[in-house]
Write a protein that holds these residues in place. Sequence first.
Motif: not given
Length: 326
Positions: A243-250, A252-265
């Motif tokens: 569960a912790r591994i899957e939560s960490a992966r989630g 990471v995915a959220i951070f990567n998504s926010l980072y991509n949005e941050y780079k655009n706006a």
Amino acid sequence: MVSARRISRYVGIGLGILLLGIVAFTTWYTVDESEQAVIATFGAVDEGVAEPGLHFKLPWPIQKVQKLSKETFSLQFGYKEKDGEIKEFPKDTKMITGDENIVLADMVVQWKITNPEKYLYNSEEPKKILYNATSASLRSIIGSSKIDDALTSGKAEIEGQVRDLLSDLVDSYDIGVSILSVKLQDVELPNEEVRKAFTNVTDARETMNTKINEANKYRNKRTKEAEGEKDAIISTAQGDKAARIESARGDVAIFNSLYNEYKNAPDITKQRLILETIDQVLPNAQIYIMKDDGNTMKYLPIQPAQKQKETQAVPPVQKEGSGQNE
């Protein structure tokens, strides 16, 4: 007067009749199914007969027939049972064990005649030889055994050893018999006091074994329970790990998504993150949208307007039995 000639003639006739009778009655014999026979010519054994039925031979005294039974005999060692009464011979049954204790042991030996010629002519008293061989075998085995084995669980092993030793002795004596089985009847201590003391020791040993078995059973039970708890803890830990591994992966995915949005706006994303954080930290805070044009601060009171709208949307309550609104 009767003449001597006539007398001799009568004697000759009588002898002839006697001779004919001997020939008639001694030239044949029958063997039953439960019997076996031996034919001896002038005392020398010619052959053994085991086939049941009618047989012929030379008349007595040329040939002689001796019949023996095929049945299984029982040798009672240390006692004799007759007409329901048992007579004991303690001198025969008293013997010393390997750990220097005295016991009284008697037994029954099952045997049968397998070679009639040897049984009849190789020894004068084959039954006595068998009895003495039984005594020697039993004393030898008891003398090398412990008293506990003789009195309790070792009887079967002692019987097997006695049977093997007795069979070897009988074969070496060559008396024409075979040992089928031996069975210990009674193995006892010499007096009541010794028997009582041994019984107490045996009971204590049985109690000890019972307690040991109960302790082993409890240990095995607790061991199984501990192993089950261990497996449950390991399984829970593995589930928590996954569960912790899957939560960490989630995350990471959220951070990567926010980072991509941050780079655009970056500005919009930053403002949205601030508002979301404020909403999480202060969930009951009132939010105002304001615009500062100088000395006078104007704001749009969204919250009171929203509450007023919700209040107006509530329908009026009617009284029961009345058509008018309250």
